[in-house]
Design a protein around this motif. Structure first.
Motif, PDB file in Angstrom:
ATOM      1  N   THR A   1     -32.455 -14.701  18.424  1.00 21.85           N
ATOM      2  CA  THR A   1     -33.266 -15.848  18.646  1.00 21.85           C
ATOM      3  C   THR A   1     -32.186 -17.024  19.524  1.00 21.85           C
ATOM      4  O   THR A   1     -32.474 -17.598  20.316  1.00 21.85           O
TER       5      THR A   1
ATOM      6  N   ASP B   1     -41.471  -8.374  20.359  1.00 22.45           N
ATOM      7  CA  ASP B   1     -40.478  -8.994  20.794  1.00 22.45           C
ATOM      8  C   ASP B   1     -39.725  -8.482  22.088  1.00 22.45           C
ATOM      9  O   ASP B   1     -39.525  -8.972  23.048  1.00 22.45           O
TER      10      ASP B   1
ATOM     11  N   GLN C   1     -46.690 -12.312  27.994  1.00 19.64           N
ATOM     12  CA  GLN C   1     -47.443 -11.396  27.036  1.00 19.64           C
ATOM     13  C   GLN C   1     -48.121 -10.440  27.568  1.00 19.64           C
ATOM     14  O   GLN C   1     -49.072 -10.557  28.170  1.00 19.64           O
TER      15      GLN C   1
ATOM     16  N   THR D   1     -42.085  -8.198  24.987  1.00 20.84           N
ATOM     17  CA  THR D   1     -41.988  -9.322  25.954  1.00 20.84           C
ATOM     18  C   THR D   1     -40.783  -9.769  26.817  1.00 20.84           C
ATOM     19  O   THR D   1     -40.773 -10.067  27.938  1.00 20.84           O
TER      20      THR D   1
ATOM     21  N   ARG E   1     -43.062  -5.901  14.550  1.00 19.66           N
ATOM     22  CA  ARG E   1     -42.742  -7.244  15.264  1.00 19.66           C
ATOM     23  C   ARG E   1     -41.621  -7.251  16.093  1.00 19.66           C
ATOM     24  O   ARG E   1     -41.414  -7.854  17.308  1.00 19.66           O
TER      25      ARG E   1
END
Length: 420
Positions: free
Chosen positions: A172, A207, A79, A210, A203
């Motif tokens: 995912t 993601d 992160q 990251t 959001r």
């Protein structure tokens, strides 16, 4: 506690008849046996002086704390902490240092990069050509220092629309299978989806940031990634020469950063390094005080791939103009000198009071925005001004963040779009 000595049987009887002998009284044998039994019972009850087999609770807690700390450190590495510090707006474009433009260009190609760059507010007049004096500082190993998404997690419940939710589920699945390139592509589509809300996009940017810490800013190359490739150093190579010959459309310092190369003059023949490809463009959203970085062809925004975000400071009284810009030729400067056009105060290179910090990237309007001149992206000595309207119109950034921006944007190619 069971002891080896206790497996023995004391005082067992024999099945044979024994000839009675005369000897000492029975008490002579009974008393020692009783005492031995009491000693054994005392030992079993924990009275022994030997080392205990129980785990020391204090040591266990210390071990658990160390393990937890290690896991947290790993999570933090994934992160990026992109909080950037702003600086106060400068007014006039930085002036040349003592070097000539030709010497400055040589520095750009041969010296180790200085990772800090200066910024200032809109400039009244075009800056005099300045030398790009490079420092011996080596690039930061941490993407956090490079600045990943600076946005704090939203307090609003994350409830994406059905279409966006399906895309996030696909992403995912790709991540669970280690397919970072595919996951990034799906999330990038979700970011552009008309169904995505502002909360969704926030959001999704987190993601993507990251993922790009590893995929773009990491030193590994992943199959199918069009933005990176592996290269083997040849005789006569330098990072500047490689960047130019391979048409990477980024600053060579970005290659140095990605590969964690502390001294670019010490690369060796046969060494394999990761190359990253541009061009890279910036989109500033004024209402959010945020700058987003994308890789892709200049004339087709639909093909742009999101890389990361940083916080910015903007012009006082809404003086940062909205429109489309391009990085101006000969405008990228490291450690520039600067004169305040309002007061005439002069700030030399390396002056810690220089409001525009260590990097300056000049931008000029194009098309209907061609009327906007003298603006730029720069650093700051006033971190508290990031996220506020405090400059004279320029876009200011934390020093660590502007270093990365400097390495990503290329003169006359990289676009800078400023939105309301």
């Amino acid at each position: 506690m069971s002891l080896p000595s206790q497996s023995r049987s004391f005082g067992s009887r024999s099945s044979r008849k024994r000839r009675r002998r005369k000897g000492p009284p029975a008490a002579v044998f009974i008393v020692p046996l009783v005492l031995l039994g009491l000693v054994g019972l005392w030992w079993i009850m924990g009275g022994g002086t030997g080392a205990s087999n129980e785990i020391d609770p204090t040591a266990l807690n210390e071990h658990r704390a160390e393990t937890t700390g290690s896991l947290a450190a790993i999570t933090n590495d994934l992160q990026r902490d992109a909080t950037q510090t702003p600086e106060r707006p400068g007014i006039e474009a930085p002036r040349e240092t003592t070097q000539s433009r030709a010497e400055a260009e040589t520095d750009r190609q041969t010296q180790a990069p200085d990772l800090n760059e200066r910024s200032q507010t809109p400039i009244i007049s075009d800056p005099v050509a300045q030398n790009n004096t490079s420092s011996n500082a080596s690039p930061s190993d941490g993407w956090a220092e490079q600045g990943t998404s600076f946005e704090e997690p939203s307090e609003d419940p994350f409830e994406p629309a059905a279409q966006v939710a399906d895309m996030l589920e696909q992403a995912t699945g790709h991540l669970n299978r280690g397919e970072l390139v595919s996951a990034r592509a799906v999330l990038n589509d979700a970011l552009r989806s008309s169904q995505a809300t502002e909360s969704d996009r926030r959001r999704i940017r987190e993601d993507l940031t990251t993922i790009n810490q590893e995929l773009f800013f990491g030193s590994s190359v992943y199959p199918g990634d069009a933005l990176s490739e592996m290269y083997e150093i040849q005789s006569g190579d330098s990072l500047a020469r490689i960047t130019k010959n391979q048409s990477l459309t980024v600053d060579w310092r970005l290659v140095q950063r990605v590969n964690r190369i502390s001294n670019p003059s010490r690369i060796r023949v046969g060494q394999k390094i990761k190359l990253v490809r541009g061009p890279i463009h910036a989109v500033v959203t004024k209402r959010d005080y945020r700058i987003d970085l994308y890789a892709g062809p200049p004339d087709d925004e639909s093909q742009w791939t999101f890389l990361c975000s940083y916080p910015v400071g903007l012009g006082e009284d809404n003086s940062t103009p909205i429109g489309e810009f391009v990085v101006r030729s000969n405008s990228k400067l490291i450690n520039p000198v600067w004169r305040n056009p309002r007061t005439g105060e002069h700030f030399a290179a390396d002056d810690p009071e220089n409001p525009i910090g260590e990097r300056w990237i000049g931008i000029e309007g194009v098309g209907n925005s061609a009327v906007h001149e003298g603006y730029g992206i720069h650093g700051t000595i006033d971190p508290g001004s990031i996220g506020t309207d405090a400059s004279m119109g320029c876009i200011r950034m934390n020093d660590n963040a502007v270093e990365v921006i400097y390495e990503m944007l290329v003169e006359q190619v990289s676009r800078v779009i400023v939105k309301p």
